[in-house]
Enzyme design. Structure first.
Site, short mmCIF file in Angstrom:
data_model
loop_
_atom_site.label_atom_id
_atom_site.label_comp_id
_atom_site.label_asym_id
_atom_site.label_seq_id
_atom_site.Cartn_x
_atom_site.Cartn_y
_atom_site.Cartn_z
N HIS A 1 -10.07 40.58 65.39
CA HIS A 1 -11.07 39.90 66.56
C HIS A 1 -11.63 40.94 68.01
O HIS A 1 -11.17 40.24 69.27
CB HIS A 1 -10.56 38.88 67.18
CG HIS A 1 -11.08 37.63 67.76
ND1 HIS A 1 -11.12 36.61 67.61
CD2 HIS A 1 -11.92 37.57 68.19
CE1 HIS A 1 -11.90 35.67 67.39
NE2 HIS A 1 -12.80 35.92 68.48
N ARG B 1 -16.69 33.19 64.00
CA ARG B 1 -16.24 32.89 63.83
C ARG B 1 -15.45 32.58 62.29
O ARG B 1 -17.29 32.37 61.40
CB ARG B 1 -15.78 30.90 64.77
CG ARG B 1 -15.40 30.80 65.94
CD ARG B 1 -14.16 30.89 66.69
NE ARG B 1 -14.42 30.82 68.01
CZ ARG B 1 -14.49 31.78 69.01
NH1 ARG B 1 -14.69 33.02 68.78
NH2 ARG B 1 -14.33 31.49 70.34
N GLU C 1 -6.57 33.72 61.40
CA GLU C 1 -5.92 34.82 61.96
C GLU C 1 -4.60 34.59 62.78
O GLU C 1 -4.23 33.90 63.13
CB GLU C 1 -6.81 34.89 63.34
CG GLU C 1 -8.19 35.23 63.00
CD GLU C 1 -9.64 35.33 64.39
OE1 GLU C 1 -8.90 35.53 65.31
OE2 GLU C 1 -10.65 35.44 63.86
#
Length: 313
Positions: free
Chosen positions: A274, A226, A255
């Site tokens: 991601h 993360r 993000e």
């Protein structure tokens, strides 16, 4: 038993679950709203419908099966209050992420980003700063299923593999494991640091100005966990000063990564959105875990991948 799915796995797969003894309701996660039809569901299979769907209204809900590994999106206090069991997709994405880790280690050591840039400019120039992976030490911060799959694939490169976990529990495919209290020592041994630890209060900014100082100068850093496990400003400074040779980042504190982030323009940084979990097998593996747990749930057996909400994983 009644189950609400927010993703349709296809007629054949959904029929197989229904044949276990479930009444299945489907509602697209992007458009989901509360309605009487779902008031009495026993199980919820989803990723993140929680901004639109208040689980407090689901009076019979006993179990949530997440399609993710992380549980950041979960309304934890409501889950604890209602005594809902939560299971995740642990191991479902471990193989593609493990492959991604190996790929990015090699790209960082072999300066691939620089060569791609030269190719676009049609520039023929040898780079004498390329490094070998052979005989390097790779340190995984977090030794779960993702780290394990990456470690398996790294074995053929004849590297030393060390890991950091809560108590230093020895893990298969690792040469040594250290407790989190020995973070400084473990990081100081590493040529490559891979962050694969769950995000919790304890791991927030685990890699900050101080802990980056523990890392051997010229090491590479990879993050598939993360974004908030790294203090981004500290990482940027370490990259600018050459403390860190390069970083491959699939996750970020914010993000999508803001357009004004300095990370975009750094020649020693590889950015992916991601995306490391994606492969052609993702739905198949995700479904297999869901199917097995649906079978166990209706039979009253212990479920796979039960999450400890307090710990965060």
């Amino acid at each position: 038993m009644k189950a609400l799915f927010t993703y349709n796995y296809g007629e054949k797969k959904m029929k197989a679950i229904a044949e276990l003894g479930y009444e299945i309701i489907y509602a697209d996660e992007k458009e989901i709203i509360y309605r009487d039809e779902i008031a009495d569901i026993d199980a919820l299979v989803c990723y993140n419908p929680f901004a639109k769907l208040d689980i407090s209204n689901l009076k019979q809900l006993k179990w949530i099966q997440l399609s993710s590994i992380g549980i950041d999106q979960l309304p934890k206090h409501k889950v604890i209050e209602k005594g809902i069991i939560v299971t995740n997709n642990k191991s479902g994405y471990s193989i593609p992420i493990g492959e991604w880790i190996v790929l990015k280690i090699l790209e960082l050591l072999k300066n691939s980003r620089s060569f791609y840039s030269k190719q676009s400019e049609k520039k023929w120039k040898i780079d004498a700063t390329i490094l070998e992976l052979y005989n390097k030490t790779v340190c995984f911060v977090g030794t779960g299923s993702i780290a394990d799959e990456a470690a398996k694939r790294l074995r053929g490169f004849e590297v030393k593999i060390i890991g950091i976990n809560t108590l230093g529990k020895k893990t298969q495919n690792f040469d040594a494991c250290y407790p989190i209290k020995e973070l400084e020592y473990a990081l100081s041994q590493a040529d490559i640091v891979v962050l694969s630890v769950p995000y919790t209060k304890e791991t927030h900014h685990l890699i900050d100005d101080k802990s980056i100082g523990f890392i051997r100068k010229g090491a590479c850093l990879i993050n598939i966990a993360r974004g908030s496990i790294i203090k981004e400003t500290a990482l940027i400074e370490a990259l600018e000063k050459g403390k860190i040779r390069g970083a491959a980042l699939d996750v970020f504190e914010e993000e999508p990564l803001p357009e004004d982030s300095p990370l975009w323009d750094m020649n020693n940084v590889i950015i992916t959105p991601h995306n490391s979990w994606v492969s052609e097998m993702r739905n198949e593996r995700r479904y297999n875990i869901i199917y097995e747990n649906m079978k166990r749930f209706i039979s009253g057996e212990r479920l796979m991948n039960i999450v400890d909400i307090e710990k965060g994983y």
